[in-house]
Write a protein that holds these residues in place. Structure first.
Motif, mmCIF file in Angstrom:
data_model
loop_
_atom_site.group_PDB
_atom_site.id
_atom_site.type_symbol
_atom_site.label_atom_id
_atom_site.label_comp_id
_atom_site.label_asym_id
_atom_site.label_seq_id
_atom_site.Cartn_x
_atom_site.Cartn_y
_atom_site.Cartn_z
ATOM 1 N N UNK A 283 12.989 2.051 -12.132
ATOM 2 C CA UNK A 283 11.834 1.655 -11.326
ATOM 3 C C UNK A 283 12.296 1.469 -9.878
ATOM 4 N N UNK B 275 10.844 -0.003 -6.626
ATOM 5 C CA UNK B 275 9.707 -0.743 -6.053
ATOM 6 C C UNK B 275 9.602 -0.527 -4.547
ATOM 7 N N UNK C 223 21.893 1.580 -12.952
ATOM 8 C CA UNK C 223 20.955 1.311 -14.053
ATOM 9 C C UNK C 223 21.130 2.346 -15.168
ATOM 10 N N UNK D 224 21.611 2.076 -7.029
ATOM 11 C CA UNK D 224 20.855 1.293 -8.013
ATOM 12 C C UNK D 224 20.450 2.142 -9.210
ATOM 13 N N UNK E 152 21.376 2.914 -1.167
ATOM 14 C CA UNK E 152 21.201 1.810 -2.115
ATOM 15 C C UNK E 152 20.345 2.207 -3.303
ATOM 16 N N UNK E 153 19.278 2.961 -3.035
ATOM 17 C CA UNK E 153 18.417 3.426 -4.145
ATOM 18 C C UNK E 153 19.243 4.314 -5.086
ATOM 19 N N UNK F 183 14.862 4.348 -17.854
ATOM 20 C CA UNK F 183 13.688 4.452 -16.975
ATOM 21 C C UNK F 183 13.966 3.622 -15.721
ATOM 22 N N UNK G 154 20.201 -1.610 -3.670
ATOM 23 C CA UNK G 154 20.657 -1.329 -5.040
ATOM 24 C C UNK G 154 20.298 -2.481 -5.972
ATOM 25 N N UNK G 155 20.483 -3.712 -5.473
ATOM 26 C CA UNK G 155 20.148 -4.876 -6.303
ATOM 27 C C UNK G 155 18.661 -4.918 -6.602
ATOM 28 N N UNK G 156 17.830 -4.546 -5.610
ATOM 29 C CA UNK G 156 16.371 -4.541 -5.813
ATOM 30 C C UNK G 156 15.988 -3.495 -6.864
ATOM 31 N N UNK G 157 16.564 -2.299 -6.769
ATOM 32 C CA UNK G 157 16.244 -1.232 -7.738
ATOM 33 C C UNK G 157 16.693 -1.636 -9.146
ATOM 34 N N UNK G 158 17.898 -2.201 -9.247
ATOM 35 C CA UNK G 158 18.417 -2.603 -10.561
ATOM 36 C C UNK G 158 17.544 -3.705 -11.168
ATOM 37 N N UNK H 197 14.427 -4.413 -10.472
ATOM 38 C CA UNK H 197 13.099 -3.886 -10.817
ATOM 39 C C UNK H 197 13.154 -3.093 -12.121
ATOM 40 N N UNK H 198 14.229 -2.333 -12.317
ATOM 41 C CA UNK H 198 14.371 -1.555 -13.555
ATOM 42 C C UNK H 198 14.531 -2.484 -14.756
ATOM 43 N N UNK H 199 15.286 -3.569 -14.557
ATOM 44 C CA UNK H 199 15.469 -4.548 -15.637
ATOM 45 C C UNK H 199 14.142 -5.234 -15.981
ATOM 46 N N UNK I 193 11.205 -3.987 -15.510
ATOM 47 C CA UNK I 193 10.368 -2.971 -16.169
ATOM 48 C C UNK I 193 10.748 -2.830 -17.646
ATOM 49 N N UNK I 194 12.056 -2.876 -17.908
ATOM 50 C CA UNK I 194 12.515 -2.789 -19.305
ATOM 51 C C UNK I 194 12.000 -3.977 -20.115
#
Lengths: 281, 127
Positions: free
Chosen positions: B87, B89, B73, B69, B65-66, B85, A34-38, A40-42, A44-45
Motif C-alpha cells: 500500500x 498512501x 515489505x 518500503x 523511499x517508496x 500487497x 519507506x517507514x510510511x509505505x511499510x 501502510x502495508x502492514x 492494510x494487511x
C-alpha cells in the motif's frame, strides 16, 4: 538568490558542506517515506483478513462428536449464510523427513474458503496439493513438481501428489498457518489414507455471512438457531493486533485453542486425532 | 521511529548548513545589505536556501523511499508466506512532504535572524 546559494558550494573560507547536507536530507526523507509505505502495508494487511487466510465469519463445531451432519440443515437454510464449507484442520502429513499439517476443505457452491493462491491454483483432484510458500521452500520443491506424501500417524506408504500452487493458510494450529502447511481435497485425503481406514467425517463448518450481516450478530443468531439441534460452538476468527501474532501458534486464540484441545473428551477430537485413534486400533 | 529519527537528523543537518552558510558568507550578506537588501529579503534568501535543499531531498528521497518500503515489505511478506500487497498512501506522503517543507522553512528563521543582527558596516569591517 537563495536557490543559487543553496547549490553553490563555495571555496576556501566560504565553503559550505552542501553535498553532505543534501545526502543527509535525502536519506532522512527516504527513510521516512519507506517507514510510511511499510506501516501502510502492514495496516492494510491487518485490515484485510483474507490476506492472512481468514475468509470466514464463523466456524461451527459439533460438541457431540457426530460430525457436521446435525448442523448442516440449519446452516444450509440460514438466510444470513452466504456460503459454507466443511473442513478438517491439522491433518498431519510427511514428505521425506519434513512433517507439516494440512487443511482439508470441501467446496460446495463453488465457494472457496482458502484464499486466492499466491501462485498457481488450488487443488481440484485427489492427486493435487497446494503448499504454503515456506513449506514449499523447506522442501526445495517448486510448483508442478511431484512429491511423495504419507500420513505419519497411519504409517502409510507414501503416494505421489503434484504441487499445483502456493496459498496462505489461516492460523488454525501450531504448525498450520500463513506460509506453513498444505491444502487438500477430501478425495486427496482419502487417496493418501489406506483403503481400510475410514476417513472421519469433517469436524467443523466454515460459514460466511451475506454482505450487510454484522459478523458478531450473525454468529449470535446462528448459535441461537443451532441450540435447538444440539450442542454446537460458534466461534469467530481471531484477528491479530500485530505482525508477531500472525505466525502459527502465536495468535490471540492460540492459548484458548490449546486449552480447548486439552480439555476436549476423546470423541470430540479433531479428525487428525481420529486418524491416530484408527491407526492405534 | 527510525524514519522519524533520521528525518529529524536530516533537518538538523539543514539547520547546520544554514548556520555555516550565514557564518562563512557573512561578507556576501553584508554586501547585499549595503546594496539595498532589506532584512526580510535576507531572511527570504535563507528560507529559499532551506526550501531548495529540502525540495531536492524530497524529489530524490520520496521515490527512493517508496522503492525501499516496497522492497522491504515484499521481503517481509515473503518470509511470512503471505501475498505481498503493498500500500502506497499518497495522501500521507503528500502531508509528510508539506510538513517537511514547512519544517525546513521554520528552521531557516534562526539563521535568518543571525544574518540580519549585525549592521553591514561592522560585518564588512571585521572581514
Amino acid at each position: 538568490m537563495g536557490i543559487g546559494l543553496a547549490l553553490h558550494r563555495g571555496a576556501g573560507r566560504t565553503a559550505v558542506p552542501v553535498r553532505s547536507a543534501v545526502t543527509s536530507a535525502t536519506v532522512g526523507v527516504a527513510a521516512l517515506s519507506a517507514a510510511i509505505v511499510f506501516a501502510a502495508s502492514l495496516s492494510h494487511l491487518l485490515a484485510s483478513p483474507a490476506l492472512y487466510g481468514v475468509t470466514w465469519d464463523a466456524a461451527v463445531t459439533n460438541n457431540s462428536g457426530t460430525g457436521t451432519g446435525p448442523m448442516m440443515p440449519t446452516v444450509k437454510h440460514d438466510r444470513q449464510v452466504e456460503a459454507w464449507a466443511t473442513f478438517s484442520a491439522g491433518v498431519p502429513l510427511r514428505t521425506g523427513r519434513t512433517e507439516f499439517e494440512a487443511i482439508v476443505l470441501e467446496m460446495p457452491r463453488g465457494a472457496s474458503f482458502v484464499p486466492a493462491p499466491v501462485t498457481g491454483r488450488l487443488p481440484t483432484s485427489d492427486r493435487e496439493i497446494a503448499l504454503g510458500t515456506q513449506t514449499l521452500r523447506h522442501l526445495h520443491a517448486q510448483i508442478g513438481a511431484t512429491i511423495r506424501i504419507s500420513i505419519p500417524i497411519l504409517d502409510t506408504r507414501s503416494r505421489s501428489m503434484t504441487i499445483v500452487g502456493t496459498t496462505v493458510f489461516p492460523t488454525l494450529s501450531d504448525t498450520l498457518g500463513l506460509g506453513t502447511g498444505a491444502a487438500l481435497t477430501p478425495a486427496g485425503l482419502q487417496y493418501l489414507a489406506p483403503a481400510t481406514t475410514q476417513i472421519p467425517l469433517p469436524a467443523a463448518v466454515f460459514v460466511r455471512f451475506r454482505p450487510g450481516v454484522e459478523p458478531q450478530a450473525g454468529r449470535h443468531d446462528l448459535a441461537t438457531r443451532l441450540a435447538k439441534d444440539g450442542s454446537f460452538t460458534v466461534d469467530g476468527p481471531s484477528h491479530p493486533d500485530g505482525p508477531a501474532q500472525l505466525r502459527p501458534g502465536t495468535g490471540p486464540a492460540a492459548g484458548a485453542r490449546h486449552r480447548a484441545r486439552r480439555d476436549r473428551p476423546a470423541d470430540h477430537r479433531a479428525p487428525a486425532d481420529h486418524l491416530g485413534t484408527a491407526a492405534a486400533a | 521511529v527510525l524514519g522519524i529519527g533520521l528525518a529529524a537528523i536530516a533537518l538538523l543537518t539543514i539547520a547546520h548548513l544554514l548556520i555555516t552558510s550565514v557564518r562563512r558568507r557573512r561578507r556576501d550578506f553584508a554586501i547585499l545589505r549595503a546594496l539595498g537588501f532589506t532584512s526580510w529579503q535576507v531572511r527570504g534568501t535563507l528560507c529559499w536556501q532551506a526550501l531548495t535543499l529540502a525540495g531536492i531531498a524530497l524529489v530524490i528521497g520520496v521515490p527512493a523511499g517508496i522503492a525501499c518500503g516496497r522492497l522491504s515489505w515484499q521481503v517481509f511478506a515473503h518470509q511470512l508466506g503471505i501475498t505481498p500487497v503493498v500500500a502506497v498512501p499518497l495522501a500521507v506522503l503528500a502531508v509528510m512532504a508539506a510538513g517537511w517543507l514547512a519544517a525546513a522553512a521554520m528552521i531557516a528563521v534562526l539563521p535568518g535572524e543571525a544574518a540580519t543582527r549585525n549592521p553591514p558596516a561592522r560585518a564588512l569591517r571585521s572581514e
